[in-house]
Write a protein that holds these residues in place. Structure first.
Motif, mmCIF file in Angstrom:
data_model
loop_
_atom_site.group_PDB
_atom_site.id
_atom_site.type_symbol
_atom_site.label_atom_id
_atom_site.label_comp_id
_atom_site.label_asym_id
_atom_site.label_seq_id
_atom_site.Cartn_x
_atom_site.Cartn_y
_atom_site.Cartn_z
ATOM 1 N N ASP A 112 29.370 38.592 57.098
ATOM 2 C CA ASP A 112 29.854 37.755 56.010
ATOM 3 C C ASP A 112 31.284 38.199 55.726
ATOM 4 N N LEU A 113 32.253 37.417 56.134
ATOM 5 C CA LEU A 113 33.653 37.815 56.046
ATOM 6 C C LEU A 113 34.187 37.611 54.628
ATOM 7 N N VAL A 114 33.844 38.553 53.783
ATOM 8 C CA VAL A 114 34.280 38.539 52.392
ATOM 9 C C VAL A 114 35.141 39.773 52.164
ATOM 10 N N VAL A 115 36.315 39.559 51.582
ATOM 11 C CA VAL A 115 37.256 40.635 51.308
ATOM 12 C C VAL A 115 37.509 40.683 49.814
ATOM 13 N N GLU A 116 37.492 41.887 49.264
ATOM 14 C CA GLU A 116 37.785 42.068 47.834
ATOM 15 C C GLU A 116 39.013 42.949 47.682
ATOM 16 N N GLN A 117 39.991 42.441 46.951
ATOM 17 C CA GLN A 117 41.172 43.220 46.599
ATOM 18 C C GLN A 117 41.010 43.662 45.150
ATOM 19 N N PRO A 118 41.478 44.859 44.811
ATOM 20 C CA PRO A 118 41.363 45.316 43.425
ATOM 21 C C PRO A 118 41.970 44.319 42.440
ATOM 22 N N GLY A 119 41.203 43.964 41.418
ATOM 23 C CA GLY A 119 41.678 43.056 40.376
ATOM 24 C C GLY A 119 41.640 41.589 40.750
ATOM 25 N N GLN A 120 41.049 41.255 41.890
ATOM 26 C CA GLN A 120 40.981 39.855 42.311
ATOM 27 C C GLN A 120 39.539 39.487 42.640
ATOM 28 N N ALA A 121 39.265 38.205 42.572
ATOM 29 C CA ALA A 121 37.932 37.722 42.934
ATOM 30 C C ALA A 121 37.720 37.877 44.435
ATOM 31 N N PRO A 122 36.467 38.081 44.861
ATOM 32 C CA PRO A 122 36.191 38.181 46.304
ATOM 33 C C PRO A 122 36.642 36.919 47.042
#
Length: 142
Positions: free
Chosen positions: A42-52
């Motif tokens: 599941d190609l989901v990326v999370e950046q700090p302070g942002q929605a996945p």
């Protein structure tokens, strides 16, 4: 040699480079197809302070197309303003591929997602750089 013979022997620079862009987009799409639906990442990326951010096939295609066209534009510009345009562009392209890995340091994602995204970065560079440079200097202008 007649003009007709010259044109049939010399590849069209725009056409060849458009094919390079298309091949790069197709390669990125293939990586996504293998990485997400086939291998189940599941190609989901999370950046700090942002929605996945769920990376869909469309996002792969759009991002790769944009980056490839930008690379082509920079190469064409450098070829027009300096005789070392190809060398300069090659160095810039390699640097861009390396810098493209920096977001991996702060992003949160599964190991499978990281592998797929890393592979796509390498594949895009490995396909685009040599194919854009493959067009001979004496080819039709673009």
């Amino acid at each position: 040699m007649s003009d007709l013979q010259q044109k049939t022997r010399t590849p069209n620079r725009v056409g060849a480079r458009a094919l390079a862009v298309a091949a790069t987009v197709a390669a990125a799409a293939l990586v996504w197809l293998v990485g997400e639906p086939l291998l189940g990442n599941d190609l989901v990326v999370e950046q700090p302070g942002q929605a996945p951010l769920d990376l869909s096939l469309a996002s792969f295609v759009i991002i790769t197309l944009g980056a490839s066209l930008a690379g082509w534009a920079v190469l064409a510009l450098l070829e027009k303003i300096t005789r070392y345009g190809r060398r300069i562009w090659t160095g810039l392209a390699v640097a861009v591929v390396l810098v493209s890995f920096l977001p991996f340091l702060s992003a949160q994602m599964t190991t499978g997602s990281a592998v797929v995204l890393g592979v796509v970065h390498l594949v895009v560079g490995a396909v685009l750089v040599p194919l854009l440079l493959r067009v001979p200097r004496g080819s039709d202008e673009a």
